[in-house]
Design a protein around this motif. Structure first.
Motif, mmCIF file in Angstrom:
data_model
loop_
_atom_site.group_PDB
_atom_site.id
_atom_site.type_symbol
_atom_site.label_atom_id
_atom_site.label_comp_id
_atom_site.label_asym_id
_atom_site.label_seq_id
_atom_site.Cartn_x
_atom_site.Cartn_y
_atom_site.Cartn_z
ATOM 1 N N MET A 64 -17.384 75.930 -14.007
ATOM 2 C CA MET A 64 -16.016 76.242 -14.431
ATOM 3 C C MET A 64 -15.498 75.189 -15.408
ATOM 4 O O MET A 64 -14.835 75.526 -16.391
ATOM 5 C CB MET A 64 -15.087 76.341 -13.211
ATOM 6 N N GLY A 68 -14.735 76.243 -19.062
ATOM 7 C CA GLY A 68 -13.299 76.278 -19.311
ATOM 8 C C GLY A 68 -12.831 75.305 -20.373
ATOM 9 O O GLY A 68 -11.864 75.575 -21.093
ATOM 10 N N GLU A 110 -2.750 83.154 -5.490
ATOM 11 C CA GLU A 110 -4.156 83.563 -5.457
ATOM 12 C C GLU A 110 -4.663 83.654 -4.017
ATOM 13 O O GLU A 110 -5.405 84.578 -3.675
ATOM 14 C CB GLU A 110 -5.013 82.589 -6.259
ATOM 15 N N SER A 150 -10.011 77.801 -8.634
ATOM 16 C CA SER A 150 -10.046 76.709 -9.621
ATOM 17 C C SER A 150 -9.224 77.066 -10.862
ATOM 18 O O SER A 150 -8.820 76.181 -11.612
ATOM 19 C CB SER A 150 -11.480 76.356 -9.995
ATOM 20 N N ILE A 151 -8.966 78.338 -11.070
ATOM 21 C CA ILE A 151 -8.108 78.752 -12.184
ATOM 22 C C ILE A 151 -6.702 78.183 -12.007
ATOM 23 O O ILE A 151 -6.045 77.817 -12.978
ATOM 24 C CB ILE A 151 -8.085 80.290 -12.315
#
Length: 166
Positions: A64, A68, A110, A150-151
């Motif tokens: 990620m 990212g 989330e 993790s977003i």
């Protein structure tokens, strides 16, 4: 990018060290009088949890980060901003407060979505596998859940305009 990667490594290492300290405290009954549930975890539980943590912390999250960073540095963050553009202490404090709030709110939303039946039984159920938790089990999760949550870490960068990297 390297600063962010080093930061992640330090935080991950601290998580494992502090979690390990609590494992020792639990296994040797050092604070047993303060525990609500006196049950000890088996070595198999710790091994199962550590395998999952290794998968998520050593493989999923770095993927990620690597995938990212080009997006964030291209569209949202000026990683090469000169030191003269460093914001005032008040702007930094406002950004820190807003970042913490946005990240926490994003994580909460989330997490609530992951409790919907379609996601819970396929992805989120693993996070609730340990009925009596222990320090290292906080990040015990399915790799897809780790990716999704993790977003939330990047959400402040996406929401706060002109946010300084540091």
């Amino acid at each position: 990018f390297y600063i962010y990667l080093c930061y992640y490594c330090v935080v991950g290492l601290l998580y494992l060290v502090i979690g390990g300290i609590f494992v020792i405290i639990e296994q040797y009954d050092l604070l047993i009088k303060y525990k609500i549930n006196k049950e000890k975890k088996s070595p198999e539980d710790y091994i199962k949890c550590l395998k999952n943590l290794f998968l998520n912390m050593a493989i999923v999250v770095p993927i990620m980060l690597v995938s990212g960073w080009p997006i964030l540095s291209t569209f949202f963050v000026n990683a090469r901003a000169p030191i003269s553009s460093f914001p005032s202490i008040w702007v930094i404090l406002i950004h820190l407060f807003c970042s913490a709030y946005i990240e926490d709110l994003s994580h909460y939303i989330e997490h609530r979505i992951l409790h919907l039946p379609i996601f819970y039984k396929r992805v989120h159920k693993r996070h609730h596998e340990f009925q009596v938790t222990f320090a290292l089990a906080g990040n015990y999760a399915h790799p897809i859940e780790t990716m999704l949550l993790s977003i939330a870490t990047f959400m402040p960068i996406l929401v706060i305009p002109n946010m300084h990297l540091f």
